[in-house]
Design an enzyme around this catalytic site. Structure first.
Site, PDB file in Angstrom:
ATOM      1  N   ASP A  26       0.819  -1.201   0.000  1.00 27.98           N
ATOM      2  CA  ASP A  26       0.000   0.000   0.000  1.00 27.98           C
ATOM      3  C   ASP A  26       0.862   1.265   0.000  1.00 27.98           C
ATOM      4  O   ASP A  26       1.957   1.278   0.572  1.00 27.98           O
ATOM      5  CB  ASP A  26      -0.904  -0.008   1.242  1.00 27.98           C
ATOM      6  CG  ASP A  26      -2.032   0.995   1.144  1.00 27.98           C
ATOM      7  OD1 ASP A  26      -2.387   1.393   0.023  1.00 27.98           O
ATOM      8  OD2 ASP A  26      -2.563   1.391   2.198  1.00 27.98           O
ATOM      9  N   GLY A  29       0.268   5.232  -4.605  1.00 29.34           N
ATOM     10  CA  GLY A  29      -0.311   6.484  -5.085  1.00 29.34           C
ATOM     11  C   GLY A  29       0.152   7.678  -4.279  1.00 29.34           C
ATOM     12  O   GLY A  29       0.504   8.727  -4.835  1.00 29.34           O
ATOM     13  N   HIS A  43       2.957   2.917  -8.880  1.00 31.32           N
ATOM     14  CA  HIS A  43       2.879   1.470  -9.070  1.00 31.32           C
ATOM     15  C   HIS A  43       4.159   0.946  -9.719  1.00 31.32           C
ATOM     16  O   HIS A  43       4.658  -0.129  -9.349  1.00 31.32           O
ATOM     17  CB  HIS A  43       1.668   1.103  -9.931  1.00 31.32           C
ATOM     18  CG  HIS A  43       0.355   1.388  -9.277  1.00 31.32           C
ATOM     19  ND1 HIS A  43       0.033   0.938  -8.010  1.00 31.32           N
ATOM     20  CD2 HIS A  43      -0.737   2.084  -9.714  1.00 31.32           C
ATOM     21  CE1 HIS A  43      -1.187   1.337  -7.695  1.00 31.32           C
ATOM     22  NE2 HIS A  43      -1.670   2.035  -8.709  1.00 31.32           N
ATOM     23  N   SER A  71      -6.952  -6.570  -5.845  1.00 34.11           N
ATOM     24  CA  SER A  71      -8.073  -7.145  -5.103  1.00 34.11           C
ATOM     25  C   SER A  71      -9.351  -7.123  -5.934  1.00 34.11           C
ATOM     26  O   SER A  71      -9.449  -6.408  -6.947  1.00 34.11           O
ATOM     27  CB  SER A  71      -8.305  -6.363  -3.803  1.00 34.11           C
ATOM     28  OG  SER A  71      -8.970  -5.145  -4.063  1.00 34.11           O
ATOM     29  N   LEU A 137      11.688 -20.428  -2.321  1.00 33.82           N
ATOM     30  CA  LEU A 137      10.618 -19.595  -1.772  1.00 33.82           C
ATOM     31  C   LEU A 137       9.432 -19.649  -2.721  1.00 33.82           C
ATOM     32  O   LEU A 137       9.623 -19.651  -3.946  1.00 33.82           O
ATOM     33  CB  LEU A 137      11.082 -18.152  -1.572  1.00 33.82           C
ATOM     34  CG  LEU A 137      10.037 -17.167  -1.013  1.00 33.82           C
ATOM     35  CD1 LEU A 137      10.680 -16.195  -0.024  1.00 33.82           C
ATOM     36  CD2 LEU A 137       9.372 -16.349  -2.140  1.00 33.82           C
ATOM     37  N   SER A 202      -8.033  -5.255   4.744  1.00 37.41           N
ATOM     38  CA  SER A 202      -8.538  -5.072   3.375  1.00 37.41           C
ATOM     39  C   SER A 202      -8.904  -6.387   2.691  1.00 37.41           C
ATOM     40  O   SER A 202      -8.604  -6.596   1.516  1.00 37.41           O
ATOM     41  CB  SER A 202      -7.520  -4.291   2.532  1.00 37.41           C
ATOM     42  OG  SER A 202      -7.447  -2.954   2.965  1.00 37.41           O
TER      43      SER A 202
END
Length: 252
Positions: A26, A29, A43, A71, A137, A202
């Site tokens: 997050d 922006g 981004h 999302s 991983l 979220s």
């Protein structure tokens, strides 16, 4: 170029390392706007941060990282931003999968097909195919993902099996539920990490994060480095994880 095992940047010794870190990326922006740039530039800046976090996680001994890339609620953003994010997710997968493959990273996808661009789905599936033998991983990209929707989809699939006589209602357990999630083998989240200072989940990995340690860092996502993830792991190592148990320790 982000390097793996950079000799100039070595992780500290941790007393305890989370097996699975979930990351809400997050602040892109806000990072961009503060610099007079558009959100899309933010981004783009977040790409290097993701590589840094993956490298730092590998060096620390983490085995799973799940990144919240897009999302089910992100479709509400402006058409221009949605269009950019779809194209950018596709480009990043194509551009970085060989590098991640060379690091021994296995790429998985968690999310829904409806509404997702076919070209993005193809890149996700190709990345899964190319890296499926890697084991250093596992990077799970949550694209068109929502935690509530994942649970609903699992319940509907179980209902179909009950109707078909393949599953008995009274026999449904947590392990049964796990089998119907998007990535059934994904372990529970140990460390849930969100950048930018926002303090909410979220709708991310709701089932898997039932006993996750939560950390909400003020750092905006493009400013994340491997040192940031190491500091979070160090903080995690000092937490007392009791999983519902308690120790009687009266004050003297």
């Amino acid at each position: 170029m982000v390097q793996l095992f950079d000799p100039q940047r070595r992780p500290p010794v941790f007393s305890k390392v989370p097996k699975h870190i979930a990351v809400v990326m997050d602040g892109n922006g806000r990072w961009a706007n503060a610099r007079g740039l558009t959100r899309t530039e933010g981004h783009k800046a977040g790409e290097a941060a993701l590589l840094e976090v993956i490298a730092g996680a590998i060096e620390a001994g983490v085995t799973h990282v799940t990144a919240y890339a897009f999302s089910t609620e992100n479709w509400k953003r402006s058409p221009d931003e949605v269009r950019f994010l779809m194209g950018y997710n596709k480009e990043v997968l194509r551009r970085r999968r060989d590098l991640l493959d060379s690091w021994g990273v296995r790429i998985r996808w968690a999310g829904r097909r409806p509404k997702l661009w076919p070209t993005v789905i193809n890149e996700l599936l190709e990345a899964e195919k190319r890296t499926r033998s890697n084991s250093r991983l596992t990077l799970t990209m949550a694209v068109n993902y929502g935690g509530r929707q994942e649970i609903l989809d699992a319940v509907n699939r179980m209902a179909d099996e009950v109707s078909a006589g393949k599953l008995k209602p009274g026999s449904i357990t947590e392990k049964t539920m796990q089998r119907f999630l998007y990535v059934p083998e994904l372990p529970d989240v140990d460390l849930f990490l969100r950048s930018s200072g926002e303090m909410r989940t979220s709708n991310f990995l709701l089932w898997q994060s039932s006993y996750a340690e939560m950390m909400f860092l003020p750092t905006l996502w493009p400013d994340f480095t491997r040192e940031t993830i190491w500091e979070a792991i160090d903080s995690f190592a000092n937490r007392d994880r009791r999983f519902g148990q308690a120790t009687d320790a009266p004050l003297n």
